[in-house]
Scaffold this motif. Structure first.
Motif, short mmCIF file in Angstrom:
data_model
loop_
_atom_site.label_atom_id
_atom_site.label_comp_id
_atom_site.label_asym_id
_atom_site.label_seq_id
_atom_site.Cartn_x
_atom_site.Cartn_y
_atom_site.Cartn_z
N GLY A 124 36.74 26.64 46.29
CA GLY A 124 35.40 27.09 46.63
C GLY A 124 34.84 26.44 47.87
N TYR A 213 33.43 25.22 35.07
CA TYR A 213 33.06 24.26 36.10
C TYR A 213 32.71 22.92 35.46
CZ TYR A 213 30.76 22.61 40.37
OH TYR A 213 30.40 21.90 41.49
N TYR A 262 34.52 31.18 37.54
CA TYR A 262 35.14 29.90 37.87
C TYR A 262 35.83 29.36 36.63
CZ TYR A 262 35.79 25.27 39.86
OH TYR A 262 36.36 24.12 40.35
N PRO A 263 37.15 29.16 36.64
CA PRO A 263 38.06 29.20 37.78
C PRO A 263 38.95 30.44 37.85
CG PRO A 263 39.09 27.99 36.00
CD PRO A 263 37.76 28.46 35.48
#
Length: 476
Positions: A124, A213, A262-263
């Motif tokens: 990212g 995350y 994410y992810p």
């Protein structure tokens, strides 16, 4: 008489301070012991090539602190009752480290963030080599030149009005968000923290994506909040599992990354989006929607944020991936009645976000430079997006790997069909960094996926890094 030539370290400090520091160090280390007679101030002045009064000022400071005693005209002695007499008698003192009783420990995430490799495929991170520094320098210069004094003073916790006007207009055009107020934050992570502080108390439970995350999990856990992981599959967050958990556990909030999850990079399917909204409204649970890379899409336009379809969604976004991460500019889009509560939390935490950065970005957005830069970035990232897919196809001819191509974003979620932690460790030894599945799994189990970013690496770096991956896969 003790005659020692002490080393004067900091050449920039006044000489009397340096003499004082040199004697203090000698006293603490036991070089000078209780009862020792110090050379005369006249002799010391010659040694240190300074005025006698300079030496006297330094030694008198040590007298006032109890280290030295003044006797017999210009002579000084080490006091028999120094602040650490017991340790000075008979043996030199040893430097001790402070012993603290900490209630928190360092996280391995911090170690990973500090790691540096020749090539890093962060999932990212933008390519800062593309940032137009000269253009933005002029914007910054104009912003400070024309800034009114009150703008540079302590200001509104929720952000500068001139910046919020630009955000509101930009989000209306690019995301379809209307009828929301905004609070500017130091990156999206502060926004998450502010919302958690406003909505949650110790013992509350928050549903999160089981692969997700980690910093958000740490924020919640540090607050004493229970983190409840929910599975993610090819359609995104598994809403059936979420509702099953809600029926058994009082969930106070749902945290999700519905676009380019994410992810795993999966975008929440239309069916799941409607189910998630229905669940939030049925059980009156707020959704914390983290839309961290909305701008980057290549194969199809992104779906509108959940915040455009339900009042239960609180929307968080970041400018760090468009401008630069160090700018620390994020934003919360929420209903007006939440602003004062969130502003109060921000006042206690950081008070306000850097006003010059807000001014500069507001000016850049208004002049059109911001979106021009964004278009340039998107074109470059799209080329890298397709290049990486082509290289994966070549790897797949020789190795058992698989992936699902996202419709946008900044990375791929590659299944290497073997222990991805070991693959990442081997790559690290060869100077290449990949994020592995274990670091982004709440259960901490090792998996078979690598999160491989393409935005922050150029074409030659992509080819070199994936060549290293190819070599590793041949051995496994």
């Amino acid at each position: 008489m003790k005659s020692v030539v002490l080393s004067l370290q900091d050449k920039k400090a006044p000489k009397y301070e340096r003499i004082y520091a040199a004697f203090l160090l000698a006293l603490k280390d036991g070089v000078l012991k209780p009862g020792d007679k110090i050379s005369s101030t006249r002799e010391l002045a010659k040694t240190y090539k300074c005025h006698r009064l300079t030496v006297m000022n330094a030694l008198q400071s040590l007298v006032s602190e109890g280290w030295l005693e003044s006797r017999e005209k210009s002579y000084y002695y080490v006091s028999e009752k120094t602040p650490i007499t017991a340790s000075l008698k008979g043996k030199p003192t040893r430097k001790k480290s402070a012993q603290f009783q900490l209630v928190k420990t360092a996280d391995e995430l911090l170690i990973q963030e500090r790691t540096r490799h020749k090539i890093e495929f962060w999932g990212g991170q933008p390519d800062l080599r593309l940032f137009p520094k000269d253009e933005f320098r002029k914007v910054l210069s104009d912003s400070i030149k024309f800034a009114k004094p009150d703008v540079l003073n302590y200001g509104k916790m929720e952000g500068l009005d001139v910046f919020k006007v630009q955000i509101e207009e930009y989000f209306r055009r690019t995301r379809g968000i209307v009828d929301r107020d905004y609070i500017v934050t130091n990156g999206s992570q502060e926004g998450i923290y502010l919302i958690a502080q406003a909505f949650l108390k110790p013992g509350d439970a928050v549903a999160v994506e089981g692969k997700g995350y980690p910093p958000v999990w740490r924020i919640l856990e540090n607050m004493g909040v229970k983190v409840v992981p929910i599975s993610v599959d090819q359609e995104g967050l598994v809403t059936d599992e979420l509702e099953f958990i809600i029926r058994k556990t009082k969930i106070k909030m749902i945290y999700t990354t519905p676009l380019h999850q994410y992810p795993t990079t999966v975008t929440l399917s239309p069916r799941r989006r409607q189910e998630l909204i229905q669940i939030a409204e049925k059980y009156q649970i707020p959704i914390l929607e983290d839309d961290y890379d909305h701008e980057f899409h290549y194969l199809s336009p992104p779906p509108a944020p959940l915040a455009t379809q339900t009042p239960y969604a609180i929307y968080i976004a970041s400018f760090s991936k468009i401008v630069f991460p160090g700018s620390r500019l994020g934003v919360i889009a929420c209903h007006e009645d939440l602003i004062d509560v969130l502003a109060t939390q921000k006042f206690l935490l950081t008070r306000q976000t850097d006003s010059l950065n807000q001014l500069a970005l507001a000016r850049w957005m208004k002049e059109g430079g911001f979106e021009k830069h964004l278009r340039r970035m998107t074109r470059t990232y799209e080329k890298r997006f397709h290049l990486m897919a082509d290289l994966f196809n070549k790897l797949a001819e020789e190795h058992n790997i698989s992936w699902q191509q996202p419709n946008g974003g900044m990375c791929y979620w590659l299944n290497v069909n073997r222990n991805s932690k070991k693959v990442a460790e081997e790559a690290s030894r060869k100077g290449v960094f990949f994020q592995n599945e274990k670091t982004m799994s709440y259960d901490g189990k090792e998996g078979t996926h690598l999160r491989i970013g393409f935005a922050c690496v150029n074409e030659s770096e992509i080819q070199e890094g994936l060549s290293v991956l190819n070599q590793i896969l041949k051995k496994k």
